[in-house]
Structures are given as structure tokens and as C-alpha cells.
Design a protein around this motif. Structure first.
Motif, PDB file in Angstrom:
ATOM      1  N   GLY A 229       0.811  -1.208   0.000  1.00 34.60           N
ATOM      2  CA  GLY A 229       0.000   0.000   0.000  1.00 34.60           C
ATOM      3  C   GLY A 229       0.841   1.252   0.000  1.00 34.60           C
ATOM      4  N   ALA A 230       1.896   1.259   0.813  1.00 38.03           N
ATOM      5  CA  ALA A 230       2.776   2.429   0.853  1.00 38.03           C
ATOM      6  C   ALA A 230       3.487   2.633  -0.481  1.00 38.03           C
ATOM      7  CB  ALA A 230       3.794   2.274   1.979  1.00 38.03           C
ATOM      8  N   VAL A 231       3.902   1.552  -1.126  1.00 39.96           N
ATOM      9  CA  VAL A 231       4.578   1.656  -2.426  1.00 39.96           C
ATOM     10  C   VAL A 231       3.600   2.142  -3.500  1.00 39.96           C
ATOM     11  CG1 VAL A 231       5.845   0.389  -4.183  1.00 39.96           C
ATOM     12  CG2 VAL A 231       6.247  -0.121  -1.788  1.00 39.96           C
ATOM     13  N   CYS A 232       2.385   1.613  -3.486  1.00 39.93           N
ATOM     14  CA  CYS A 232       1.370   2.068  -4.449  1.00 39.93           C
ATOM     15  C   CYS A 232       1.093   3.553  -4.283  1.00 39.93           C
ATOM     16  CB  CYS A 232       0.075   1.270  -4.273  1.00 39.93           C
ATOM     17  SG  CYS A 232       0.160  -0.456  -4.811  1.00 39.93           S
ATOM     18  N   LEU A 233       1.040   4.008  -3.048  1.00 38.92           N
ATOM     19  CA  LEU A 233       0.792   5.423  -2.789  1.00 38.92           C
ATOM     20  C   LEU A 233       1.935   6.268  -3.320  1.00 38.92           C
ATOM     21  CD1 LEU A 233      -1.319   7.210  -1.262  1.00 38.92           C
ATOM     22  CD2 LEU A 233       0.273   7.194   0.661  1.00 38.92           C
ATOM     23  N   HIS A 234       3.162   5.815  -3.100  1.00 36.07           N
ATOM     24  CA  HIS A 234       4.332   6.552  -3.582  1.00 36.07           C
ATOM     25  C   HIS A 234       4.373   6.567  -5.107  1.00 36.07           C
ATOM     26  CE1 HIS A 234       8.231   8.393  -3.418  1.00 36.07           C
ATOM     27  NE2 HIS A 234       8.811   7.389  -4.046  1.00 36.07           N
ATOM     28  N   ALA A 235       3.988   5.457  -5.722  1.00 37.10           N
ATOM     29  CA  ALA A 235       4.001   5.388  -7.182  1.00 37.10           C
ATOM     30  C   ALA A 235       2.966   6.320  -7.806  1.00 37.10           C
ATOM     31  CB  ALA A 235       3.748   3.950  -7.636  1.00 37.10           C
ATOM     32  N   SER A 236       1.896   6.600  -7.072  1.00 35.11           N
ATOM     33  CA  SER A 236       0.871   7.507  -7.597  1.00 35.11           C
ATOM     34  C   SER A 236       1.241   8.964  -7.417  1.00 35.11           C
ATOM     35  CB  SER A 236      -0.470   7.222  -6.911  1.00 35.11           C
ATOM     36  OG  SER A 236      -0.416   7.559  -5.533  1.00 35.11           O
ATOM     37  N   GLY A 237       2.381   9.229  -6.760  1.00 37.29           N
ATOM     38  CA  GLY A 237       2.846  10.599  -6.590  1.00 37.29           C
ATOM     39  C   GLY A 237       2.297  11.299  -5.370  1.00 37.29           C
ATOM     40  N   THR A 238       1.718  10.559  -4.422  1.00 32.80           N
ATOM     41  CA  THR A 238       1.131  11.174  -3.223  1.00 32.80           C
ATOM     42  C   THR A 238       1.672  10.513  -1.970  1.00 32.80           C
ATOM     43  OG1 THR A 238      -0.769   9.692  -3.441  1.00 32.80           O
ATOM     44  CG2 THR A 238      -0.984  11.893  -4.393  1.00 32.80           C
ATOM     45  N   SER A 239       2.974  10.357  -1.885  1.00 34.87           N
ATOM     46  CA  SER A 239       3.572   9.665  -0.742  1.00 34.87           C
ATOM     47  C   SER A 239       3.394  10.439   0.553  1.00 34.87           C
ATOM     48  CB  SER A 239       5.059   9.429  -0.993  1.00 34.87           C
ATOM     49  OG  SER A 239       5.722  10.657  -1.266  1.00 34.87           O
TER      50      SER A 239
ATOM     51  N   ARG B 221       3.544  -1.889 -12.814  1.00 35.04           N
ATOM     52  CA  ARG B 221       4.433  -1.482 -13.904  1.00 35.04           C
ATOM     53  C   ARG B 221       4.185  -0.015 -14.223  1.00 35.04           C
ATOM     54  NH1 ARG B 221       0.306  -4.445 -16.316  1.00 35.04           N
ATOM     55  NH2 ARG B 221      -0.872  -3.362 -17.943  1.00 35.04           N
ATOM     56  N   ASP B 222       5.188   0.623 -14.781  1.00 32.86           N
ATOM     57  CA  ASP B 222       5.103   2.031 -15.149  1.00 32.86           C
ATOM     58  C   ASP B 222       4.687   2.143 -16.609  1.00 32.86           C
ATOM     59  OD1 ASP B 222       5.313   4.705 -15.451  1.00 32.86           O
ATOM     60  OD2 ASP B 222       7.488   4.823 -15.271  1.00 32.86           O
ATOM     61  N   PRO B 223       3.476   2.660 -16.904  1.00 34.73           N
ATOM     62  CA  PRO B 223       3.043   2.742 -18.297  1.00 34.73           C
ATOM     63  C   PRO B 223       3.889   3.696 -19.126  1.00 34.73           C
ATOM     64  CG  PRO B 223       1.557   3.947 -16.863  1.00 34.73           C
ATOM     65  CD  PRO B 223       2.488   3.197 -15.972  1.00 34.73           C
ATOM     66  N   LYS B 224       4.572   4.620 -18.452  1.00 37.11           N
ATOM     67  CA  LYS B 224       5.404   5.578 -19.186  1.00 37.11           C
ATOM     68  C   LYS B 224       6.856   5.148 -19.242  1.00 37.11           C
ATOM     69  CE  LYS B 224       2.529   9.472 -17.744  1.00 37.11           C
ATOM     70  NZ  LYS B 224       2.533  10.786 -17.050  1.00 37.11           N
ATOM     71  N   ASN B 225       7.177   4.016 -18.532  1.00 33.76           N
ATOM     72  CA  ASN B 225       8.558   3.539 -18.462  1.00 33.76           C
ATOM     73  C   ASN B 225       9.500   4.616 -17.941  1.00 33.76           C
ATOM     74  OD1 ASN B 225       8.009   0.942 -19.503  1.00 33.76           O
ATOM     75  ND2 ASN B 225       7.967   1.788 -21.573  1.00 33.76           N
ATOM     76  N   VAL B 226       9.014   5.363 -16.944  1.00 30.10           N
ATOM     77  CA  VAL B 226       9.805   6.422 -16.336  1.00 30.10           C
ATOM     78  C   VAL B 226      10.328   5.928 -15.004  1.00 30.10           C
ATOM     79  CG1 VAL B 226       9.757   8.771 -15.420  1.00 30.10           C
ATOM     80  CG2 VAL B 226       8.464   8.204 -17.484  1.00 30.10           C
ATOM     81  N   TYR B 227      11.606   6.169 -14.763  1.00 28.54           N
ATOM     82  CA  TYR B 227      12.191   5.765 -13.490  1.00 28.54           C
ATOM     83  C   TYR B 227      11.635   6.658 -12.378  1.00 28.54           C
ATOM     84  CZ  TYR B 227      15.548   5.321  -9.691  1.00 28.54           C
ATOM     85  OH  TYR B 227      16.128   5.137  -8.486  1.00 28.54           O
ATOM     86  N   VAL B 228      11.153   6.045 -11.318  1.00 28.60           N
ATOM     87  CA  VAL B 228      10.632   6.788 -10.181  1.00 28.60           C
ATOM     88  C   VAL B 228      11.500   6.456  -8.973  1.00 28.60           C
ATOM     89  CG1 VAL B 228       8.649   7.198  -8.696  1.00 28.60           C
ATOM     90  CG2 VAL B 228       8.309   6.644 -11.103  1.00 28.60           C
ATOM     91  N   PRO B 229      12.156   7.448  -8.367  1.00 23.32           N
ATOM     92  CA  PRO B 229      12.983   7.157  -7.203  1.00 23.32           C
ATOM     93  C   PRO B 229      12.128   6.654  -6.061  1.00 23.32           C
ATOM     94  CG  PRO B 229      12.674   9.521  -7.432  1.00 23.32           C
ATOM     95  CD  PRO B 229      12.115   8.878  -8.674  1.00 23.32           C
ATOM     96  N   VAL B 230      12.697   5.820  -5.250  1.00 27.92           N
ATOM     97  CA  VAL B 230      11.948   5.184  -4.173  1.00 27.92           C
ATOM     98  C   VAL B 230      12.703   5.327  -2.876  1.00 27.92           C
ATOM     99  CG1 VAL B 230      13.008   2.935  -4.619  1.00 27.92           C
ATOM    100  CG2 VAL B 230      10.842   3.042  -3.409  1.00 27.92           C
ATOM    101  N   ARG B 231      11.981   5.528  -1.832  1.00 28.14           N
ATOM    102  CA  ARG B 231      12.561   5.479  -0.497  1.00 28.14           C
ATOM    103  C   ARG B 231      11.953   4.301   0.238  1.00 28.14           C
ATOM    104  NH1 ARG B 231       8.988   7.142   3.279  1.00 28.14           N
ATOM    105  NH2 ARG B 231       7.147   8.290   2.570  1.00 28.14           N
ATOM    106  N   SER B 232      12.641   3.834   1.250  1.00 30.22           N
ATOM    107  CA  SER B 232      12.133   2.676   1.984  1.00 30.22           C
ATOM    108  C   SER B 232      10.833   3.017   2.684  1.00 30.22           C
ATOM    109  CB  SER B 232      13.168   2.217   3.029  1.00 30.22           C
ATOM    110  OG  SER B 232      12.636   1.200   3.808  1.00 30.22           O
ATOM    111  N   VAL B 233       9.888   2.128   2.569  1.00 27.02           N
ATOM    112  CA  VAL B 233       8.605   2.336   3.246  1.00 27.02           C
ATOM    113  C   VAL B 233       8.526   1.540   4.529  1.00 27.02           C
ATOM    114  CG1 VAL B 233       7.424   2.785   1.101  1.00 27.02           C
ATOM    115  CG2 VAL B 233       7.506   0.460   1.971  1.00 27.02           C
ATOM    116  N   GLU B 234       9.572   0.828   4.849  1.00 25.65           N
ATOM    117  CA  GLU B 234       9.502  -0.032   6.016  1.00 25.65           C
ATOM    118  C   GLU B 234       9.985   0.669   7.270  1.00 25.65           C
ATOM    119  OE1 GLU B 234      11.605  -3.540   5.144  1.00 25.65           O
ATOM    120  OE2 GLU B 234      10.277  -4.168   3.537  1.00 25.65           O
ATOM    121  N   GLU B 235      10.746   1.777   7.117  1.00 28.46           N
ATOM    122  CA  GLU B 235      11.282   2.435   8.294  1.00 28.46           C
ATOM    123  C   GLU B 235      10.184   2.996   9.176  1.00 28.46           C
ATOM    124  OE1 GLU B 235      13.571   3.882  11.151  1.00 28.46           O
ATOM    125  OE2 GLU B 235      14.229   2.595   9.503  1.00 28.46           O
TER     126      GLU B 235
END
Length: 521
Positions: free
Chosen positions: A425-435, A496-510
Motif C-alpha cells: 500500500g505504501a509503495v502504491c501510494l508513492h508510485a501515484s505521486g502522493t507519498s 508497472r510504469d506505463p510511461k517507463n519512467v524511473y521513479v525514485p523510491v525510499r524505503s517504506v519499512e522504516e
């Protein structure tokens, strides 16, 4: 009512917070609290099933002292025991969901120890009620069902298990640095499982040494809780210093008078508080495009169905006692084995899987979507195996307790599905741009958990009550169907990224501090 709150705010903190604290607060002071409280609760889970059955037997005019085997095997007795268990668990879950927030907020004003003291007093009150109603030929035993409901209302009024877990996390957060909390929370959760596993084993040893009276365990549990309260008062230091407390006790002087209008407004606010957080699971538009993102919607529905499926655990204990004629000691050993399996999975197996298989920053083709794909598959595999084990119980028959125990251990060994879904859920939220809405997301998940815990006992109790006479394994078919539906919904999440754009990620487990009480039932 107001004077009672003032007494609590003024008297209890003075008792629990001496003017000069002898020791510095540290998470290690909580280890005896968590271990002993978990042991006391785990020790009496099996005898409680016996109490529900005894009450149901008396209700159908079949005293256990005359016809123990015939009485417990009657379908109407099993139906009554399941109904009683579901009703009290539903009431307690609703009260816990309502009161946990206010008690936690009050802890920011008066400190953690007074609220932790109140939480343990609620648990002690419940054990005392069980002692009263199991006393033969007493006034209390004649009103056992009503008194049990009263005991669970008392425990739920002080927040129950959810409030206790929240206070433990708050205490640790008060005296630790931000970067070290994630590992500490995981370790403390492992200690909870150790305490739950030790309780039934120590209870079985106590029964073998003293006498084969399962109700003796209620007295031992009450003794442990009284000892724990003394430890909390005289030894354990307060974690929240006075200069860090949020003083809001003065606001009690302006408390509104209770009226029909104020009660109606309170109910309206409560409904809004329960429903509004769930709005985060509605489909949203992806930033920078017109595409609709349904990932959180599928996750929210799947998580809710999964949480409903976990309601089988309480009825599963009743089923095992009915089908295999297990004593309270044997049922306790069975529960202990399940907790051991869960602890091994969460503290050993899942961390190894994550450490070696989860994509890491800096690796080739790493992105937010590779991490999302890993969490998705981990959750699906865990829940699929869990559902498969339930389905095998349903089709294998009830002839072998060993097969049932082995499949139950498989259920417990797949407990990584819940934390995997929270991480997903946290990763999905971050991928949507609303982390930035991560706090709201986990709050919404807590609301889903509260609603599921309030409804699932009734669902399984009704199913078991209607089918126990001819197909008692129907509850496992229902659980397998719930879990299979959740696996399908998780499969609809597009990792998957429909635009094939790299999205930086931070750990969601901390920042993940979720402790689900249904894992501890």
C-alpha cells in the motif's frame, strides 16, 4: 462523569509518577510488561472456549456435570457457544475502535504509565469476571453470560488490546531515536509472540502439577497481571517527560452537558471518522496524465476481505475442541504451536526472503515498480498458501488431529501476507505521486481493521452455527473463498510504469509501525 475523569487525571499520575524518577526510561523496561501480559492472555485463551461451551450447555438444560460429552457435542450447544463468543468479541472490537484514540491522546497529556495502568486494569477486570462466573454454585455463575459481556465491555472501554499495543509503541517512541524504531518495533512484536507461545505451555505445566482444572489458569493469569501492575507502579519509569506533554486537561472544565442532541452529533462525528479515512482508497488520477489508478482501490478491498477472513481463528479453536474433544490443556498446546510457527515466519523466514530477493536501490533496473511487484507477489503467495491450507482442511475430513494441526501451522506460517500488503500500500501510494499521505493510508487501514474485526466474528459464528450439525468444516471453505478473492484482487494491481519512467523510491519499512491485533488472537 466529569469528577471521575478529574480523579483519574490527578490521582493516578501522582501514584505512577514519583517526583524524582530513579531510572531512565528505556524500551527494555517494557520487556517484562509485554512478555507477562502476553503470557497471561495466551494462558487463558483455551479455557475461555471451555467457559463459552459451559454456558451454552447450561442454556440448553444439559449440565456438564452429568453429560459432558453428550452436551458439548450437541449442535445447539456449539451454535450457542459460537454466538456468545461472536457477540462479546464484536462488542469489544467496537468499543476498542472507539476508545483507543481518546486514550492514546490522553497519554500525551498525563504520560504513558497511567494509561498503560488503566489498560492492564481492564485486562485484570476481565480475568476476575471469568473467575467469578466459573465459581460453581455461586450467584455469579447464574448470570455468567451477562457478567462476561460486562467484563468485555470494561476491557473494551479502556481500549483493549489495540490500546495496549499503541501505548507500547508510544513508550518506545518516546525514548528512542527516529532511525532505530523500525527494528525495535519488529523485535518487540517477536517478544509478543514469544509471550503468547509461553502462556499455554506454562499453563499446561501448572495444570499437570496442581490439578486438572482449566479454570485455575484464570487465577494464575490474574496473579500475573497484579504482579505486573506492581512492577509498573514501583519499578518501570515514565517515558514521557513533563516538559514534552501536551497539557489539555484544562479543557475538561468546558465539557458540554450530555443531551440527545450532543449524543446525535457524537454519533455523526464517529461515523464520519470511520468512513472519511477510507476515501483514500477511491480511484485517483495519476499525476501528469488522465489515466485512473485503481491500485489502492484493489488493495483496500482485498485487505478488508483478508481481515474478515482472519475471524476464523476464534471459531477454529471452538471447532477443534468440538471435533477432536481436546481438553483445555491440549487446545492450549495447539495454540502455542501456532504462535511458534508465526514467530518463526515473521522473525526468520520473511526477513530472509526480503533480504535476499527484494530489489535493492542501486541494482540494475531498480524502480518503485520492481519493489511493488515484489510486495505484490509476496502477499499473493502468502495468502494463496493460507487459503490452500484452509481448503485442504475442508476436503481432508476430520479424522486426523495431526493433519489438522499441520495445516494450521501452515496457516500461521503464512502470516507475512498482512505486513506485505501494508508495504504494498505504501509503495502504491508513492508510485501515484502522493507519498505525503502515508499517515492517512495507514490510518485508513486501521479503520478497515476495526470494521473487519467488528463484523467477522458474527459472519463466522452464523456460518458455524448453521452448518455445525452436518458440515462443520464450512467455515474453512468460507475462509478459503475470502483468501482466494483477495489473491485475485491483488493480481489486478498494475505493478508497472506505463510511461517507463524511473521513479525514485525510499524505503517504506522504516516508518511502518503497524501491529495488527487480529495476529494476536
Amino acid at each position: 462523569m466529569k469528577w471521575l475523569i478529574h480523579i483519574f487525571l490527578e490521582t493516578v499520575p501522582l501514584l505512577l509518577a514519583p517526583s524524582r524518577q530513579r531510572w531512565k526510561a528505556n524500551p527494555f523496561w517494557l520487556i517484562p510488561v509485554v512478555v507477562v501480559a502476553s503470557m497471561a492472555r495466551g494462558m487463558t485463551l483455551a479455557p475461555r472456549i471451555q467457559v463459552y461451551t459451559d454456558i451454552a450447555c447450561r442454556a440448553v438444560q444439559k449440565p456438564l456435570s452429568n453429560l459432558p460429552d453428550e452436551c458439548t457435542s450437541l449442535p445447539e450447544v456449539q451454535r450457542g457457544a459460537a454466538s456468545l463468543q461472536a457477540s462479546i468479541m464484536t462488542v469489544m472490537s467496537i468499543l476498542s475502535a472507539i476508545t483507543t484514540g481518546p486514550w492514546s491522546k490522553l497519554g500525551d497529556s498525563v504520560g504513558r504509565k497511567p494509561i498503560l495502568f488503566a489498560s492492564l486494569m481492564g485486562a485484570l477486570s476481565l480475568e476476575l469476571v471469568f473467575i467469578f462466573v466459573t465459581t460453581e454454585n455461586s450467584f455469579f455463575s447464574a448470570y455468567a453470560q451477562q457478567l462476561l459481556m460486562f467484563g468485555f465491555v470494561l476491557d473494551g472501554a479502556v481500549g483493549g488490546l489495540s490500546s495496549f499495543n499503541g501505548l507500547v509503541h508510544a513508550y518506545m517512541a518516546d525514548c528512542t531515536e527516529h532511525g532505530s524504531r523500525s527494528k525495535l518495533f519488529s523485535t518487540m512484536q517477536g517478544i509478543v509472540f514469544i509471550g503468547l507461545a509461553l502462556g499455554p505451555w506454562l499453563g499446561g505445566i501448572a495444570l499437570s502439577v496442581f490439578k486438572d482444572d482449566p479454570y485455575l489458569l484464570f487465577r494464575i493469569s490474574a496473579g500475573l497481571l497484579i504482579t505486573l501492575l506492581c512492577y509498573l507502579v514501583f519499578i518501570c519509569p515514565e517515558s514521557l517527560e513533563k516538559d514534552r506533554r501536551i497539557i489539555n486537561a484544562d479543557n475538561l472544565g468546558s465539557m458540554p452537558k450530555i443531551s440527545l442532541l450532543s449524543l446525535r452529533r457524537a454519533v455523526t462525528k464517529l461515523g464520519a471518522a470511520l468512513i472519511s479515512p477510507i476515501a483514500i482508497f477511491t480511484p485517483r488520477t495519476v499525476l501528469g496524465s488522465e489515466r485512473r489508478d485503481y491500485n489502492l482501490t484493489f488493495l483496500g478491498v482485498g485487505l478488508f476481505i483478508y481481515l474478515v477472513s482472519t475471524g476464523i481463528y476464534q471459531i477454529k479453536y471452538l471447532y477443534a475442541k468440538h471435533i477432536y474433544s481436546w481438553t483445555s490443556s491440549e487446545l492450549g498446546f495447539y495454540m502455542s504451536l501456532l504462535w511458534v510457527s508465526r514467530a518463526i515466519n515473521l522473525l526468520g523466514f520473511i526477513p530472509i526472503i526480503v533480504a535476499y530477493l527484494k530489489p535493492k536501490p542501486g541494482s540494475p533496473n531498480f524502480s518503485i515498480y520492481s519493489e511493488m511487484h515484489f510486495d505484490q507477489r509476496l502477499a499473493q503467495c502468502s495468502l494463496a498458501v493460507d487459503g490452500l491450507a484452509d481448503a485442504l482442511v475442508a476436503v481432508s475430513g476430520s479424522s486426523s488431529p495431526a493433519v489438522f494441526t499441520a495445516l494450521s501451522c501452515i496457516n500461521s506460517f503464512t502470516s507475512g501476507g498482512n505486513p506485505a500488503m501494508h508495504s504494498l500500500g505504501a509503495v502504491c501510494l508513492h508510485a501515484s505521486g502522493t507519498s505525503a499521505e502515508a499517515g492517512a493510508l495507514f490510518g485508513a487501514m486501521a479503520v478497515l481493521s476495526a470494521i473487519a474485526h467488528a463484523t467477522s466474528p458474527t459472519i463466522y459464528a452464523l456460518t458455524y452455527g448453521q452448518t455445525v450439525a452436518y458440515f462443520p468444516r464450512a467455515i474453512f471453505c468460507l475462509a478459503a473463498a475470502f483468501l482466494g478473492t483477495t489473491v485475485l484482487l491483488l493480481g489486478l494491481i498494475k505493478a508497472r510504469d506505463p510511461k517507463n519512467v524511473y521513479v525514485p523510491v525510499r524505503s517504506v519499512e522504516e516508518g511502518q509501525e503497524d501491529v495488527d491485533e487480529e495476529e494476536q488472537l
